[in-house]
Every structure is written in C-alpha cells, then in structure tokens.
Design an enzyme around this catalytic site. Structure first.
Site, PDB file in Angstrom:
ATOM      1  CG  ASP A 188      41.174  41.136  44.025  1.00 43.97           C
ATOM      2  OD1 ASP A 188      41.334  42.007  43.144  1.00 43.97           O
ATOM      3  OD2 ASP A 188      42.114  40.698  44.705  1.00 43.97           O
ATOM      4  CE  LYS A 193      47.228  38.495  42.123  1.00 43.60           C
ATOM      5  NZ  LYS A 193      48.543  38.382  42.741  1.00 43.60           N
ATOM      6  CG  ASP A 229      45.659  41.757  42.704  1.00 40.08           C
ATOM      7  OD1 ASP A 229      44.568  41.285  43.087  1.00 40.08           O
ATOM      8  OD2 ASP A 229      46.724  41.622  43.350  1.00 40.08           O
ATOM      9  NE  ARG A 230      43.986  37.180  44.239  1.00 38.15           N
ATOM     10  CZ  ARG A 230      44.258  36.045  44.869  1.00 38.15           C
ATOM     11  NH1 ARG A 230      43.431  35.016  44.768  1.00 38.15           N
ATOM     12  NH2 ARG A 230      45.343  35.916  45.609  1.00 38.15           N
ATOM     13  CB  SER A 259      44.781  40.655  48.009  1.00 43.68           C
ATOM     14  OG  SER A 259      44.422  40.193  46.720  1.00 43.68           O
ATOM     15  CG  HIS A 260      41.887  37.185  47.906  1.00 47.35           C
ATOM     16  ND1 HIS A 260      43.236  37.414  47.762  1.00 47.35           N
ATOM     17  CD2 HIS A 260      41.773  35.975  48.501  1.00 47.35           C
ATOM     18  CE1 HIS A 260      43.907  36.381  48.241  1.00 47.35           C
ATOM     19  NE2 HIS A 260      43.038  35.489  48.701  1.00 47.35           N
ATOM     20  CG  ASP A 276      44.641  44.044  45.552  1.00 46.56           C
ATOM     21  OD1 ASP A 276      43.926  43.090  45.190  1.00 46.56           O
ATOM     22  OD2 ASP A 276      45.888  43.987  45.522  1.00 46.56           O
TER      23      ASP A 276
END
Length: 540
Positions: free
Chosen positions: A274, A373, A278-279, A113-114, A276
């Site tokens: 971010d 998300k 999703d943010r 992710s982030h 991946d």
C-alpha cells in the site's frame, strides 16, 4: 536563529489509531502542521535534548514540504540529529527499523497509509516512539491536549536542505543525515529469510507497488537481490498522487494484479503493498488468500524461514481478524491474543516477548523484527515458504484448510456514511446486545453478543468500545466497527465470518457461504435503514 511564531489552536487535531489524517487542504492551513508537530515536541520536551529523531514518509503530495518544516522545528527543539530518508522517502516498517537501529527517541512518519494522495486528497502525520511503534494512547492523548492550547511554535530560521543527496548537513547546530531509505531494511530482511533458497527456487512473480513507497524496496530486494526478472515490480516509482489511483492492496484497487493472477500464464505468486508499505495483498496462481488466512498460514509455516526456525512465542490478531490463527496457535501449543485494532496493542506484546507474529484483517501482517506491520516482510515470508516446500499457494491453502478447517471471511465497507447515521446505528446496536444471546436470526442462533473490551496483559490497561461482536453457535460471527482511518464521513466496517470444519466444504464460493450471515448483519444492525445503502462500497 530560532523563530518563535505565535499561533492559535485548531480543535480537530486528535490523532486516530494511525496518527493525524486530514485532507491536504486542511494541512495547508496556516500553522496547521506546525501546531501538531510542536505539540508532539512539547509532549516529549524532557527527552528531546541531544536525541535522534527519524523523519520520512510515503512520498505523497506535501511530503517534502512538511519534512523541511519538521527538520527546522526539530533543530529548534534541541534534537542533536535527524535521520531522514533520501527524497523524503521511508516506508513505515523501514522507519520503525531505523528508529530501533539508531536508538532514536522516536520518529515522524508522514503518511495517510492506504488513503489516496494528491492536492485534493489525504495527508497524515504519525509519531512513533523509541520501540519503533506507534505512540501509545497516553502519549497521543497528551499530544491532543496540547494541540488545544498551543500558542507558539518554534523553528530554526534556515533554508531548505537538499533531501536528494546522501550525507550529513548542519541545520542550526543539529546534524541532518540523509540516508538510503532501503539499505538498512533490506539488510534486516536478509537476516530473516533464506535469500539463496528463494533465488534457487526459480519462482516467478508479479508485485504491484501501486506507485507508492514500496517500489524502491521491492525493486532492490525482489529484482536485484533475489533475481526476479526486471519488470516483476509494477508501478514501482513513488508518485505524489500514486498515479491517480487508490494505493490500497485489495481486490478492488489492485484489480489488475488479480486479473493477472487469475488469467492464463499467471506467474507463481502475486503480491501488492500500500501507500506507506505496511500492508500486503497475497494471491497465488488462481488462489486469493484473505489477510486472515495469510496470517494463519504464515504462522503455521514460519519455522521454514531462518529467522523463525526456533518457533513462535505467540500469535496475536486484531479482534475483527478471523479466528483462523487461533486454531494454529492451539495446535502449536502457544498463546493466541485477541486485541483491539491498532498496531500499538501488538507492540506491547512484542516488547514483552509474548508474541512473535501479529496480523490484522485489513491486510497488515508483521513480526517482532519491527513494531509496525510490514507488507514486504509478509511477501518475503510467503516466498521463503514456497521455496522451502516446493508447493504452490493453492496447494498450501488447501492443505492448511484440510488440517485446520476454513474460516470463510469477508469485510464489507460502507464508506463516507453520514457520521450521525453511523453513530446512531452503533448506538442502537449496542442498546440491544443484552437481549440477543439465545435468539435466532434465520437459521443462525446467537451464542454471545458484546462490545469488545480488552485488558492488556502487559500493563493491565483497558480499552473499551472496540467493536460490536455477534457470535453464532458453531464458530461463525459478525463484527461491526467504525473505522478511524478515513478523513471524511464515517466508514462502517462489517466483518463476516463462517467457520467450516475440516470435514466440510472447503472450496466453495465465499459469497455463497456467507450469504446467511450477510442477511443476519443487515437485520441486526439495520444497515439499509440507517445508511440508505443497499450494498457496500468495497468488499474484501
């Protein structure tokens, strides 16, 4: 030919809220990734024969190598088809959409992710189930149990495939389909939003893809399909190390975007996503919108987008997210749900038709279009609302607060804290919860104190110890929680919230408005005493 490789268990492969995340050097240990992937396949053993599996990731270091391993292992496990994004690329929301669209059994999403990427940084593997969402706890618990006893993993004895050429190839009798990672997702977005209205609005914007996975998606949708100027998407090429930057869309790591939006000649709208995809980060000209406020404002105006014109079934937020969305739900006459952190809890509500829009304070917002998300989705809904109203982000924010009041909000992150010290802080805090109601901390009176527990209304499952809440009279609060998304030490997150009614001061400095709650948080939890930290590492 199928190879059977003898292995020994690693005892540190317990998936967190977003899968298994470790340093790259950990995943590079012999059999480490293979053990975890085989454990996933063993848990779904009775469903995988003849099924479809989606595989993709955010392009970080080790992404391609582990995808090749996963493809060979999927062939050995009896899958009929693997669908993989070109170049190994699939954003997390795009992977969720592809799982749902293809009727896949599930998917392996390779991302942390982030978190930073690169040879010395982070890597991760997450298993998503057939609804497109993260595996529920009963499955992740079973995967972990399997990792502790695994003794063999299996893989087809075949060479690597070409991940960069679209089309189908055969791997030991299994079809591997390399697909355009953007096309299906972009088509879905066109069904939800009024692209014609956004094009006609002549809005200007800046989008920072942070050298991460959203770059190709944003370039295709924002610049090509919506007609924003070339160069609107910054840092649009996914890089294995994210350009040496931390791909977290907050005011620390996306500072250049913030400076652009607060400076002379700023475009109408600024956003970032971010690692991946999703943010999201939302900034108007001269106006930063907190993720909690963004959720509330999107929910209040979602009916302006074609995909949500029929209204919302409900709004869900994670417990640490501010209560701003609850006030919107109350006015709309729809349910508001407060869940633990983790998108899988939203997935149950979405599957049951009980909620339409969901959000987490950590910059995650989404809806029932997928089961993750979705950073770019939030950006497009904002653009649709701006186009439909002709108003600026600042005007929309001010009107929202004048209608609902304002939840001043911040999150203080203390990163890399000694794990034992963090555990002691939380244990001591939990030990005095029963004595806190009715006491005063400075001028604040504690109305309620608890360790948040959740009973899922869809299946009556329970989740305890989800974070300590201290609620003050008047609607303000502080929340303490240890994060499960890091890879070293502990991250203590402290969530600070002050409610100011519509008749109050709605445009004050957030730090000033939260000062008494910050002081109360330190006094209640002994943050300096336990961690030795005089201030947080990141404030968002």
């Amino acid at each position: 030919m199928i190879r059977a490789v003898t292995t020994t268990p690693y005892l540190d492969q317990k998936p967190g809220t977003s899968g298994l995340r470790k340093k790259v050097r950990v995943f590079q240990q012999p059999n480490y990734a293979e053990n975890f992937i085989q454990s996933v396949f063993d848990v779904i053993e009775h469903e995988r024969a003849g099924a479809t599996l989606v595989i993709g990731g955010d392009g970080r270091f080790l992404n391609r190598e582990v995808i090749q391993v996963a493809i060979r292992m999927a062939a050995a496990a009896g899958f009929a088809r693997v669908v993989v994004g070109q170049g190994g690329i699939l954003s997390t929301p795009a992977a969720s959409n592809l799982i749902r669209k293809r009727g896949a059994l599930g998917g392996l999403i390779l991302s942390a992710s982030h978190n930073p990427g690169g040879p010395t940084e982070d890597f991760g593997i997450k298993y998503n189930v057939s609804n497109g969402g993260p595996a529920p706890e009963n499955i992740t618990d079973a995967i972990y149990a399997r990792t502790k006893v695994i003794d063999t993993w299996y893989a087809a004895d075949t060479p690597d495939i070409d991940l960069d050429t679209l089309g189908e190839v055969q791997v030991a009798g299994m079809t591997v389909e390399v697909v355009d990672p953007v096309a299906d997702y972009a088509e879905l977005m066109e069904t939800l939003f009024d692209f014609d209205a956004i094009r006609a609005s002549k809005l200007t914007m800046a989008f920072d893809a942070m050298s991460a996975v959203t770059g190709p998606y944003a370039t295709e949708i924002l610049e090509r399909r919506l007609g924003f100027a070339p160069g609107t998407v910054r840092n649009g090429t996914p890089l294995p190390d994210f350009g040496g930057h931390h791909p977290d869309p907050n005011l620390v790591h996306a500072r250049a975007l913030y400076d652009t939006m607060m400076g002379e000649g700023a475009p109408d709208f600024g956003a970032a996503s971010d690692g991946d995809g999703d943010r999201n980060l939302i900034i108007g000209r001269g106006r930063f919108v907190t993720p909690s406020d963004s959720l509330a404002m999107l929910a209040a105006n979602a009916h302006l987008a074609p995909g949500y014109a029929g209204g919302l079934k409900g709004i869900a937020r994670s417990m640490p997210t501010s209560a701003a969305a609850d006030r919107v739900a109350a006015e709309l006459g729809i349910p508001a749900y407060e869940t633990p952190t983790g998108w899988k809890f939203f997935g149950n509500l979405l599957d049951a038709g009980m909620a339409t829009i969901c959000g987490e304070e950590s910059a995650g917002t989404g809806s029932d279009h997928v089961r993750e998300k979705d950073g770019l989705w939030a950006v497009l809904l904002w653009l649709n609302i701006l186009a439909a109203t002709g108003k600026s982000v600042d005007e929309l924010a001010r009107e929202h607060w004048a209608r609902f009041g304002r939840n001043y909000y911040a999150r203080h992150d203390y990163e890399g804290v000694d794990s034992s010290a963090a555990d002691t802080l939380m244990r001591d805090l939990r030990g005095k919860l029963a004595t806190l109601p009715g006491t005063m901390i400075g001028a604040l009176t504690i109305a309620q104190a608890d360790d948040f527990a959740y009973t899922d209304p869809t299946d009556s499952s329970t989740s305890a110890n989800q974070g300590v809440r201290i609620l003050f009279e008047g609607g303000s609060r502080v929340v303490f929680r240890l994060s499960g998304t890091g890879t070293s030490g502990a991250t203590l997150r402290v969530y600070l919230e002050r409610y100011e009614p519509a008749t109050g001061d709605l445009d004050a400095n957030t730090g000033k408005m939260l000062a008494d709650i910050v002081a109360a948080a330190d006094e209640l939890a002994g943050i300096r005493l336990h961690t030795g930290r005089s201030e947080p590492d990141v404030v968002t």
